[in-house]
Design a protein around this motif. Structure first.
Motif, PDB file in Angstrom:
ATOM      1  N   LYS A 103      -4.385   9.449 -13.930  1.00  0.00           N
ATOM      2  CA  LYS A 103      -3.843  10.478 -14.818  1.00  0.00           C
ATOM      3  C   LYS A 103      -2.833  11.363 -14.085  1.00  0.00           C
ATOM      4  N   SER A 104      -3.145  11.743 -12.863  1.00  0.00           N
ATOM      5  CA  SER A 104      -2.215  12.570 -12.085  1.00  0.00           C
ATOM      6  C   SER A 104      -0.927  11.816 -11.784  1.00  0.00           C
ATOM      7  N   LEU A 105      -1.056  10.518 -11.491  1.00  0.00           N
ATOM      8  CA  LEU A 105       0.126   9.689 -11.245  1.00  0.00           C
ATOM      9  C   LEU A 105       1.017   9.641 -12.477  1.00  0.00           C
ATOM     10  N   LEU A 106       0.416   9.410 -13.639  1.00  0.00           N
ATOM     11  CA  LEU A 106       1.198   9.279 -14.868  1.00  0.00           C
ATOM     12  C   LEU A 106       1.745  10.625 -15.340  1.00  0.00           C
ATOM     13  N   ASP A 107       0.968  11.685 -15.166  1.00  0.00           N
ATOM     14  CA  ASP A 107       1.387  12.999 -15.656  1.00  0.00           C
ATOM     15  C   ASP A 107       2.498  13.621 -14.812  1.00  0.00           C
ATOM     16  N   SER A 108       2.390  13.458 -13.491  1.00  0.00           N
ATOM     17  CA  SER A 108       3.301  14.238 -12.632  1.00  0.00           C
ATOM     18  C   SER A 108       3.667  13.567 -11.329  1.00  0.00           C
ATOM     19  N   ASN A 109       3.342  12.290 -11.171  1.00  0.00           N
ATOM     20  CA  ASN A 109       3.541  11.610  -9.888  1.00  0.00           C
ATOM     21  C   ASN A 109       2.826  12.375  -8.772  1.00  0.00           C
TER      22      ASN A 109
ATOM     23  N   ILE B 294      -8.607   1.020 -14.574  1.00  0.00           N
ATOM     24  CA  ILE B 294      -7.999  -0.015 -13.727  1.00  0.00           C
ATOM     25  C   ILE B 294      -6.750   0.578 -13.082  1.00  0.00           C
ATOM     26  N   PRO B 295      -6.650   0.565 -11.758  1.00  0.00           N
ATOM     27  CA  PRO B 295      -5.505   1.201 -11.095  1.00  0.00           C
ATOM     28  C   PRO B 295      -4.170   0.576 -11.461  1.00  0.00           C
ATOM     29  N   ASN B 296      -3.139   1.367 -11.277  1.00  0.00           N
ATOM     30  CA  ASN B 296      -1.790   0.969 -11.644  1.00  0.00           C
ATOM     31  C   ASN B 296      -1.339  -0.298 -10.924  1.00  0.00           C
ATOM     32  N   MET B 297      -1.770  -0.485  -9.672  1.00  0.00           N
ATOM     33  CA  MET B 297      -1.280  -1.632  -8.907  1.00  0.00           C
ATOM     34  C   MET B 297      -1.831  -2.956  -9.425  1.00  0.00           C
ATOM     35  N   LYS B 298      -2.893  -2.895 -10.232  1.00  0.00           N
ATOM     36  CA  LYS B 298      -3.395  -4.101 -10.879  1.00  0.00           C
ATOM     37  C   LYS B 298      -2.831  -4.254 -12.284  1.00  0.00           C
ATOM     38  N   LEU B 299      -2.605  -3.134 -12.945  1.00  0.00           N
ATOM     39  CA  LEU B 299      -2.110  -3.152 -14.327  1.00  0.00           C
ATOM     40  C   LEU B 299      -1.228  -1.922 -14.541  1.00  0.00           C
ATOM     41  N   GLU B 300       0.077  -2.107 -14.424  1.00  0.00           N
ATOM     42  CA  GLU B 300       0.988  -0.986 -14.647  1.00  0.00           C
ATOM     43  C   GLU B 300       0.876  -0.528 -16.092  1.00  0.00           C
ATOM     44  N   LYS B 301       0.856   0.773 -16.282  1.00  0.00           N
ATOM     45  CA  LYS B 301       0.565   1.324 -17.606  1.00  0.00           C
ATOM     46  C   LYS B 301       1.700   1.124 -18.598  1.00  0.00           C
ATOM     47  N   GLU B 302       2.891   0.821 -18.092  1.00  0.00           N
ATOM     48  CA  GLU B 302       3.984   0.469 -19.005  1.00  0.00           C
ATOM     49  C   GLU B 302       3.664  -0.801 -19.779  1.00  0.00           C
ATOM     50  N   VAL B 303       2.842  -1.669 -19.173  1.00  0.00           N
ATOM     51  CA  VAL B 303       2.443  -2.905 -19.845  1.00  0.00           C
ATOM     52  C   VAL B 303       1.575  -2.578 -21.067  1.00  0.00           C
TER      53      VAL B 303
ATOM     54  N   ILE C  65       0.817  -1.208   0.000  1.00  0.00           N
ATOM     55  CA  ILE C  65       0.000   0.000   0.000  1.00  0.00           C
ATOM     56  C   ILE C  65       0.857   1.268   0.000  1.00  0.00           C
ATOM     57  N   LYS C  66       2.150   1.116   0.162  1.00  0.00           N
ATOM     58  CA  LYS C  66       3.053   2.274   0.101  1.00  0.00           C
ATOM     59  C   LYS C  66       3.489   2.572  -1.327  1.00  0.00           C
ATOM     60  N   SER C  67       3.008   1.765  -2.258  1.00  0.00           N
ATOM     61  CA  SER C  67       3.456   1.891  -3.649  1.00  0.00           C
ATOM     62  C   SER C  67       2.252   1.811  -4.582  1.00  0.00           C
ATOM     63  N   TRP C  68       2.415   2.394  -5.785  1.00  0.00           N
ATOM     64  CA  TRP C  68       1.405   2.297  -6.830  1.00  0.00           C
ATOM     65  C   TRP C  68       1.808   1.270  -7.886  1.00  0.00           C
ATOM     66  N   ASN C  69       2.862   0.518  -7.619  1.00  0.00           N
ATOM     67  CA  ASN C  69       3.320  -0.491  -8.564  1.00  0.00           C
ATOM     68  C   ASN C  69       2.520  -1.779  -8.401  1.00  0.00           C
TER      69      ASN C  69
ATOM     70  N   ALA D 194      -7.996   4.502  -2.167  1.00  0.00           N
ATOM     71  CA  ALA D 194      -8.140   5.318  -0.965  1.00  0.00           C
ATOM     72  C   ALA D 194      -7.155   4.925   0.120  1.00  0.00           C
ATOM     73  N   ILE D 195      -6.919   3.627   0.275  1.00  0.00           N
ATOM     74  CA  ILE D 195      -6.012   3.182   1.333  1.00  0.00           C
ATOM     75  C   ILE D 195      -4.580   3.584   1.001  1.00  0.00           C
ATOM     76  N   ARG D 196      -4.249   3.655  -0.296  1.00  0.00           N
ATOM     77  CA  ARG D 196      -2.913   4.118  -0.687  1.00  0.00           C
ATOM     78  C   ARG D 196      -2.754   5.627  -0.486  1.00  0.00           C
ATOM     79  N   GLN D 197      -3.855   6.320  -0.514  1.00  0.00           N
ATOM     80  CA  GLN D 197      -3.803   7.758  -0.256  1.00  0.00           C
ATOM     81  C   GLN D 197      -3.842   8.075   1.240  1.00  0.00           C
ATOM     82  N   LYS D 198      -3.810   7.029   2.060  1.00  0.00           N
ATOM     83  CA  LYS D 198      -3.773   7.164   3.518  1.00  0.00           C
ATOM     84  C   LYS D 198      -5.055   7.797   4.072  1.00  0.00           C
TER      85      LYS D 198
END
Length: 491
Positions: free
Chosen positions: A275-281, A195-204, A24-28, A311-315
């Motif tokens: 989108k915010s994660l991919l655009d600017s972390n 689909i969130p990044n932690m299920k499907l990383e967008k690099e894939v 939960i500390k990561s979006w990977n 939500a849990i990753r956003q604390k």
């Protein structure tokens, strides 16, 4: 198969996953594949079925039974067991354009129909599938397939989700010139932003899209048909048009207080965060941030679960997910006999994570939200609920009965509505003049053509919200029918 007694000798082994408190500390992506040796052992569990049901691909009572794209699962299980990974990849690509997507996000109806699953844990089909394709990319076995010749005919695909991408891939390989139009700024449709990044990383996704570009497919982004380009222009420029626009009209919550600030549709939340994660972390501040807030997700499905995990990753301070149905049984019941999907209780990734933080599964069952109450500034502050009982009526249909005395008030500063999708957004079908019935584009399953000659439809836009494998199946099927249609136009 390779080892007829394997199913008696080996136990099912799960894909490796990071502990919830760590991931939960990561979006990977939180899962990684097993070792080659462990996967070979899992392949050995595949039985020598007289009739393999895992790839029958039909619907029973509205849900998938077996693999809709008819993956030849026993064959590549056997090849993995024998260590013939490249040959397994060839078998996998025979039926599936994008195993790296299905191997990550498909709920695996194939496993629900596995013969071994009648009385033992099913073969780990999904884990094996993902491992085959990932190993293929790692070993550079997957290279651009450039068509030897071109037909001179052009096809426009509107929408770049799995149905649109599958149709484009198939038609491109047949030699047609294909252009995919996407109104978003990235390719992938709901794969990218739903689909969130932690299920499907967008690099894939980007990896596959780059491959499709090298193979000759053109992608036009930030372009909305009917607004930036008219439907008439598109029809004039192309020999055929395929509408794969999804069924993205979200179902709104219509109760007292639902217009309060802080109440959002689930897909708007997920899209903004990704989108915010991919655009600017997240540096651009464009995502809804629930840090330190109480969150309620209304809707008990997978989209709601993804909101919970986000939500849990956003604390967030707390998060709960409301569903109207009772908790599923722990084991298969008579209502879902094999080879149907067993539809049993599972502690999926999001719920494991919240349980690790909050100490309990965040799901609340048989609960009805009666109203949302806002503070003096118009921002949501609490939800009022009541418990319900699901009762089988004399007419054979279920209904829900409210239980007096079970009223409760829940603190909440954010509410995400994940109660499903109504169907296709109608502005684009109207621009083309195609018929829409029951919020779906009307197109025959026989040839996928709409009432407008040369305009076809496939995927969720045609069949309604469904699984990624059904989208790929429809994309492949519409491509075959468009190819036949184009053959009639050759002079």
């Amino acid at each position: 198969m390779g080892k007829p007694t394997g199913f008696m000798e080996y136990k099912r082994e799960k894909t490796k996953e990071q502990p919830p408190q760590v991931r939960i500390k990561s979006w990977n992506e939180y899962s990684t594949r097993l070792s080659d040796e462990a996967l070979q052992t899992q392949g050995a569990r595949c039985m020598d079925c007289g009739t393999p049901f895992c790839h029958m691909g039909i619907e029973i009572r509205g849900t998938a039974a077996g693999c809709p794209i008819q993956n030849v699962i026993p064959e590549w299980n056997d090849l993995v067991y024998k260590g013939q990974w490249k040959e397994a990849l060839d078998r996998l690509h025979m039926t599936n354009n994008f195993p790296e997507f299905t191997g990550r996000v498909c709920p695996a109806p194939c496993e629900g129909s596995c013969t071994l699953g009648i009385n033992e844990p099913a073969v780990a089909i999904k884990s094996i599938e993902r491992s085959i394709i990932d190993k293929g990319f790692e070993n550079n076995w997957i290279t651009p397939r450039i068509p030897e010749s071109r037909t001179g005919q052009k096809v426009a695909v509107v929408g770049s989700g799995p149905a649109g991408l599958a149709a484009a891939d198939q038609l491109n390989q047949l030699g047609h010139t294909v252009t995919v139009y996407e109104r978003a700024d990235r390719v992938g449709g709901l794969l990218m932003y739903g689909i969130p990044n932690m299920k499907l990383e967008k690099e894939v996704i980007d990896r596959r899209v780059n491959l499709l570009r090298q193979e000759g497919i053109d992608f036009v982004l930030n372009t909305e048909i009917g607004k930036d380009i008219s439907a008439q222009e598109l029809k004039a420029q192309y020999d055929a048009v395929i509408l794969c626009i999804g069924a993205q009209k979200q179902r709104a919550l219509r109760i007292e207080g639902s217009e309060a600030e802080g109440v959002h549709l689930a897909m708007d939340y997920l899209t903004g965060v990704t989108k915010s994660l991919l655009d600017s972390n997240f540096n651009d501040g464009n995502a809804i941030d629930v840090k330190g807030k109480d969150v309620i997700v209304i809707g008990g499905g997978d989209t709601g679960a993804d909101c919970v995990a986000t939500a849990i990753r956003q604390k967030c301070r707390s998060v709960y997910q409301f569903g109207k149905h009772p908790q599923l049984p722990a084991t298969r019941t008579d209502d879902t006999p094999w080879p149907q999907d067993p539809n049993v209780y599972k502690l999926d990734y999001a719920y494991e994570e919240v349980e690790a933080v909050q100490g309990k599964d965040p799901r609340e069952y048989c609960i009805q939200t009666k109203k949302i109450v806002a503070d003096k500034n118009g921002h949501v502050k609490e939800l009022h609920t009541i418990q319900m009982e699901k009762i089988l009526g004399d007419d054979g249909f279920y209904f829900f009965k409210e239980l007096p005395g079970t009223e409760k008030v829940w603190p909440a500063q954010y509410v995400f509505v994940a109660i499903g999708f109504e169907g296709v957004e109608k502005s684009l079908p109207e621009a083309f003049g195609v018929n829409v019935t029951n919020n779906r584009i009307k197109a025959s399953l026989r040839d996928f053509e709409t009432n407008v000659p040369g305009v076809f439809a496939a995927g969720d836009a045609r069949r309604g919200q469904s699984l990624v494998v059904w989208a790929i199946k429809e994309g492949r099927a519409v491509a075959a029918n468009v190819d036949a249609f184009l053959a009639t136009k050759v002079k």
